[in-house]
Design a protein around this motif. Structure first.
Motif, PDB file in Angstrom:
ATOM      1  N   SER A 260       0.730  -1.638   0.227  1.00 23.92           N
ATOM      2  CA  SER A 260       0.353  -0.223   0.206  1.00 23.92           C
ATOM      3  C   SER A 260       1.026   1.372   0.036  1.00 23.92           C
ATOM      4  CB  SER A 260      -1.076  -0.407   1.084  1.00 23.92           C
ATOM      5  OG  SER A 260      -0.121  -0.215   1.806  1.00 23.92           O
ATOM      6  N   ASP A 261       2.445   1.098   0.857  1.00 28.01           N
ATOM      7  CA  ASP A 261       3.407   2.272   0.682  1.00 28.01           C
ATOM      8  C   ASP A 261       3.920   2.195  -1.001  1.00 28.01           C
ATOM      9  OD1 ASP A 261       2.384   3.241   2.994  1.00 28.01           O
ATOM     10  OD2 ASP A 261       3.578   2.108   3.753  1.00 28.01           O
ATOM     11  N   ARG A 262       3.507   3.227  -1.545  1.00 27.80           N
ATOM     12  CA  ARG A 262       4.310   3.276  -2.347  1.00 27.80           C
ATOM     13  C   ARG A 262       4.684   4.936  -2.755  1.00 27.80           C
ATOM     14  NH1 ARG A 262       0.520   1.227  -7.380  1.00 27.80           N
ATOM     15  NH2 ARG A 262       0.883  -0.628  -4.952  1.00 27.80           N
ATOM     16  N   GLU A 263       5.645   4.575  -3.983  1.00 29.12           N
ATOM     17  CA  GLU A 263       7.075   5.906  -4.237  1.00 29.12           C
ATOM     18  C   GLU A 263       6.553   6.781  -5.889  1.00 29.12           C
ATOM     19  OE1 GLU A 263      10.933   4.955  -3.153  1.00 29.12           O
ATOM     20  OE2 GLU A 263      10.376   6.226  -1.304  1.00 29.12           O
ATOM     21  N   TYR A 264       6.072   5.523  -6.545  1.00 26.93           N
ATOM     22  CA  TYR A 264       5.246   5.360  -7.942  1.00 26.93           C
ATOM     23  C   TYR A 264       4.646   4.815  -8.509  1.00 26.93           C
ATOM     24  CZ  TYR A 264       8.743   2.000  -7.693  1.00 26.93           C
ATOM     25  OH  TYR A 264       9.975   1.036  -7.367  1.00 26.93           O
ATOM     26  N   ASP A 265       3.852   4.386  -9.687  1.00 24.03           N
ATOM     27  CA  ASP A 265       2.944   3.613 -10.028  1.00 24.03           C
ATOM     28  C   ASP A 265       3.682   2.454 -10.764  1.00 24.03           C
ATOM     29  OD1 ASP A 265       0.985   4.567  -8.947  1.00 24.03           O
ATOM     30  OD2 ASP A 265       0.969   5.547 -11.412  1.00 24.03           O
ATOM     31  N   TYR A 266       5.094   2.806 -11.432  1.00 22.46           N
ATOM     32  CA  TYR A 266       5.533   2.036 -12.135  1.00 22.46           C
ATOM     33  C   TYR A 266       7.321   1.670 -12.666  1.00 22.46           C
ATOM     34  CZ  TYR A 266       4.105   2.253 -17.289  1.00 22.46           C
ATOM     35  OH  TYR A 266       3.964   3.033 -17.945  1.00 22.46           O
ATOM     36  N   ASN A 267       8.306   1.226 -12.189  1.00 25.45           N
ATOM     37  CA  ASN A 267       9.980   1.729 -13.590  1.00 25.45           C
ATOM     38  C   ASN A 267       9.870   0.954 -13.715  1.00 25.45           C
ATOM     39  OD1 ASN A 267      12.187   3.112 -12.996  1.00 25.45           O
ATOM     40  ND2 ASN A 267      12.330   2.041 -11.301  1.00 25.45           N
ATOM     41  N   VAL A 268      10.292   2.514 -15.522  1.00 26.61           N
ATOM     42  CA  VAL A 268      11.524   0.816 -15.918  1.00 26.61           C
ATOM     43  C   VAL A 268      12.990   0.904 -16.041  1.00 26.61           C
ATOM     44  CG1 VAL A 268      11.535   0.906 -18.498  1.00 26.61           C
ATOM     45  CG2 VAL A 268       9.229   1.490 -16.918  1.00 26.61           C
ATOM     46  N   HIS A 269      13.797   0.260 -16.342  1.00 30.26           N
ATOM     47  CA  HIS A 269      14.870   0.193 -16.211  1.00 30.26           C
ATOM     48  C   HIS A 269      14.984  -0.195 -17.055  1.00 30.26           C
ATOM     49  CE1 HIS A 269      15.207  -0.519 -11.328  1.00 30.26           C
ATOM     50  NE2 HIS A 269      13.825  -0.658 -11.558  1.00 30.26           N
ATOM     51  N   PHE A 270      16.167   0.232 -17.209  1.00 24.75           N
ATOM     52  CA  PHE A 270      18.014  -0.662 -18.314  1.00 24.75           C
ATOM     53  C   PHE A 270      19.027  -0.897 -17.732  1.00 24.75           C
ATOM     54  CE2 PHE A 270      20.437   0.610 -21.743  1.00 24.75           C
ATOM     55  CZ  PHE A 270      20.005  -0.713 -23.105  1.00 24.75           C
ATOM     56  N   LYS A 271      19.467  -1.024 -18.569  1.00 21.67           N
ATOM     57  CA  LYS A 271      21.058  -1.293 -16.972  1.00 21.67           C
ATOM     58  C   LYS A 271      21.935  -1.771 -18.802  1.00 21.67           C
ATOM     59  CE  LYS A 271      23.037  -3.399 -12.948  1.00 21.67           C
ATOM     60  NZ  LYS A 271      22.579  -3.313 -11.647  1.00 21.67           N
ATOM     61  N   ILE A 272      23.367  -1.066 -18.771  1.00 23.35           N
ATOM     62  CA  ILE A 272      24.050  -1.751 -19.409  1.00 23.35           C
ATOM     63  C   ILE A 272      25.658  -1.812 -18.288  1.00 23.35           C
ATOM     64  CG2 ILE A 272      24.748   0.278 -20.115  1.00 23.35           C
ATOM     65  CD1 ILE A 272      25.911  -0.962 -23.352  1.00 23.35           C
ATOM     66  N   GLY A 273      26.687  -3.156 -18.987  1.00 25.26           N
ATOM     67  CA  GLY A 273      28.013  -2.592 -17.796  1.00 25.26           C
ATOM     68  C   GLY A 273      28.517  -4.465 -18.615  1.00 25.26           C
ATOM     69  N   ASN A 274      29.801  -3.598 -17.828  1.00 28.54           N
ATOM     70  CA  ASN A 274      30.684  -5.395 -18.214  1.00 28.54           C
ATOM     71  C   ASN A 274      31.855  -4.631 -16.834  1.00 28.54           C
ATOM     72  OD1 ASN A 274      32.537  -6.559 -20.045  1.00 28.54           O
ATOM     73  ND2 ASN A 274      32.134  -5.558 -21.734  1.00 28.54           N
ATOM     74  N   HIS A 275      33.012  -5.928 -17.667  1.00 27.00           N
ATOM     75  CA  HIS A 275      34.140  -6.516 -16.103  1.00 27.00           C
ATOM     76  C   HIS A 275      35.040  -5.760 -16.875  1.00 27.00           C
ATOM     77  CE1 HIS A 275      30.875  -7.388 -12.613  1.00 27.00           C
ATOM     78  NE2 HIS A 275      30.597  -8.050 -13.908  1.00 27.00           N
ATOM     79  N   PHE A 276      35.503  -4.900 -17.295  1.00 21.82           N
ATOM     80  CA  PHE A 276      36.505  -4.481 -17.804  1.00 21.82           C
ATOM     81  C   PHE A 276      37.700  -4.328 -16.379  1.00 21.82           C
ATOM     82  CE2 PHE A 276      34.286  -3.218 -22.145  1.00 21.82           C
ATOM     83  CZ  PHE A 276      34.577  -4.344 -22.502  1.00 21.82           C
ATOM     84  N   SER A 277      38.978  -5.118 -16.927  1.00 16.89           N
ATOM     85  CA  SER A 277      39.637  -4.855 -15.612  1.00 16.89           C
ATOM     86  C   SER A 277      40.505  -3.423 -15.942  1.00 16.89           C
ATOM     87  CB  SER A 277      40.943  -5.715 -15.673  1.00 16.89           C
ATOM     88  OG  SER A 277      42.322  -5.148 -15.125  1.00 16.89           O
ATOM     89  N   TRP A 278      40.246  -2.686 -15.087  1.00 19.25           N
ATOM     90  CA  TRP A 278      40.633  -1.253 -14.358  1.00 19.25           C
ATOM     91  C   TRP A 278      42.267  -1.302 -14.956  1.00 19.25           C
ATOM     92  CZ3 TRP A 278      37.435   2.379 -15.028  1.00 19.25           C
ATOM     93  CH2 TRP A 278      36.545   2.018 -14.035  1.00 19.25           C
ATOM     94  N   GLY A 279      43.547  -2.248 -14.953  1.00 16.05           N
ATOM     95  CA  GLY A 279      44.743  -2.415 -14.905  1.00 16.05           C
ATOM     96  C   GLY A 279      44.094  -1.780 -17.516  1.00 16.05           C
ATOM     97  N   ARG A 280      44.019  -2.980 -17.414  1.00 14.36           N
ATOM     98  CA  ARG A 280      43.420  -2.667 -18.706  1.00 14.36           C
ATOM     99  C   ARG A 280      42.833  -2.024 -19.480  1.00 14.36           C
ATOM    100  NH1 ARG A 280      40.407  -7.295 -21.615  1.00 14.36           N
ATOM    101  NH2 ARG A 280      41.708  -6.876 -23.121  1.00 14.36           N
ATOM    102  N   ILE A 281      41.909  -0.690 -18.876  1.00 15.34           N
ATOM    103  CA  ILE A 281      41.894   0.176 -19.201  1.00 15.34           C
ATOM    104  C   ILE A 281      43.088   1.323 -19.308  1.00 15.34           C
ATOM    105  CG2 ILE A 281      39.631   1.715 -18.777  1.00 15.34           C
ATOM    106  CD1 ILE A 281      37.741  -0.311 -17.714  1.00 15.34           C
ATOM    107  N   PHE A 282      43.452   1.511 -18.524  1.00 10.32           N
ATOM    108  CA  PHE A 282      44.335   2.214 -18.244  1.00 10.32           C
ATOM    109  C   PHE A 282      45.346   2.535 -18.345  1.00 10.32           C
ATOM    110  CE2 PHE A 282      41.093   3.773 -14.932  1.00 10.32           C
ATOM    111  CZ  PHE A 282      40.246   4.704 -15.489  1.00 10.32           C
ATOM    112  N   ASN A 283      45.741   1.227 -18.906  1.00  7.31           N
ATOM    113  CA  ASN A 283      46.598   0.853 -19.093  1.00  7.31           C
ATOM    114  C   ASN A 283      47.282   0.615 -20.589  1.00  7.31           C
ATOM    115  OD1 ASN A 283      48.907   1.359 -16.949  1.00  7.31           O
ATOM    116  ND2 ASN A 283      47.773  -0.743 -15.878  1.00  7.31           N
TER     117      ASN A 283
END
Length: 283
Positions: A260-283
């Protein structure tokens, strides 16, 4: 705000130029069935770069209901290379404040210490010490002017192509308006990985695309403070598409309150990501 956009664009552009990466960080022993839930946080510790986008319908803002958007950038690091000790920062932006159309920085969450007490390919238990920082503008309604400390527990369990994730969180303020709250989360997903058989799902399947279906149940209970007694329970269902050769994962889902407690009617999510090594990104 401009510097954040430039950083995100540079990160994604450079990451696309990297050679193949795992859905998990390179060298991680974890089951490929352990994906990226929307709001239930995974227990396995890795380098990661994630962008979250949310569109709210019927968002409660002051005395009106309107649409709203929120975005967040999640950056995590594995400090030792052993996938046991890490940290993470979550930087939110939204127009959920008092003024319609006012878009700005919210309260940053810093998971300062993440330590995996149990660290197996299909079972992980991680304790987290979190600090909530009052970086959002309280006058605009984008922050609570609170510094909060949190004790969190994350659990991952995979079995063949199935995944179960559980979160428990207790948060208490140490400055600003006093409040305490408990958050619980449960996630279940199934990944359509062809090579699992009776064993552990491979960290990097050979198939072109791996879809997975998931559901999440989340509860937030306010124990003290101005909103004491409020209990919001939501249900979230979604689809993930994972390209194992590059490591990129995208998730799309819909979340709606079942309390019964709510902050919105509904929420649409979109998510994008990866697990690149920080060492590979900055080196």
């Amino acid at each position: 705000m401009k510097s954040l956009k430039i950083f995100v664009l540079a990160l994604l552009t450079y990451s696309l130029g990297l050679q193949s990466a795992l859905a998990h960080q390179k060298g991680a022993p974890f089951s490929g069935a352990m994906g990226e839930p929307f709001l239930v946080h995974h227990a396995h510790i890795e380098d990661e770069q994630i962008l979250n986008f949310n569109y709210f319908v019927g968002f409660r803002a002051e005395d009106e209901k309107r649409s709203a958007i929120s975005n967040s950038l999640e950056l995590a690091i594995d400090w030792t290379g052993e996938f046991r000790l890490g940290s993470e920062i979550i930087i939110p932006f939204s127009n959920e404040g008092k003024t319609r159309g006012e878009y700005g920085l919210g309260d940053i969450e810093l998971q300062l210490i993440k330590y995996a007490f149990l660290n197996q390919p299909e079972r992980i238990l991680t304790g987290v010490f979190e600090i909530g920082l009052p970086t959002g503008n309280e006058n605009l309604g984008l922050g609570d002017n609170q510094t909060a400390l949190g004790a969190l527990l994350f659990f991952d369990q995979a079995y063949r192509n199935w995944y179960l994730g559980f979160n428990a969180e207790f948060v208490s303020t140490v400055s600003g308006p006093s409040s305490k709250e408990i958050e619980l989360g449960l996630a279940i997903s199934y990944s359509f990985i062809h090579e699992t058989g009776d064993g552990v799902a491979p960290s990097r399947p050979s198939q072109f695309m791996v879809p997975s279906l998931s559901v999440e149940l989340l509860s937030e209970s306010i124990l003290s403070g101005e909103e004491k007694g409020e209990n919001i329970v939501t249900f979230l269902s979604g689809l993930q598409l994972w390209h194992p050769d590059s490591g990129w994962q995208i998730r799309m889902g819909v979340q709606f309150p079942v309390s019964s407690d709510r902050e919105y009617d509904y929420n649409v999510h979109f998510k994008i990501g990866n697990h690149f090594s920080w060492g590979r990104i900055f080196n």
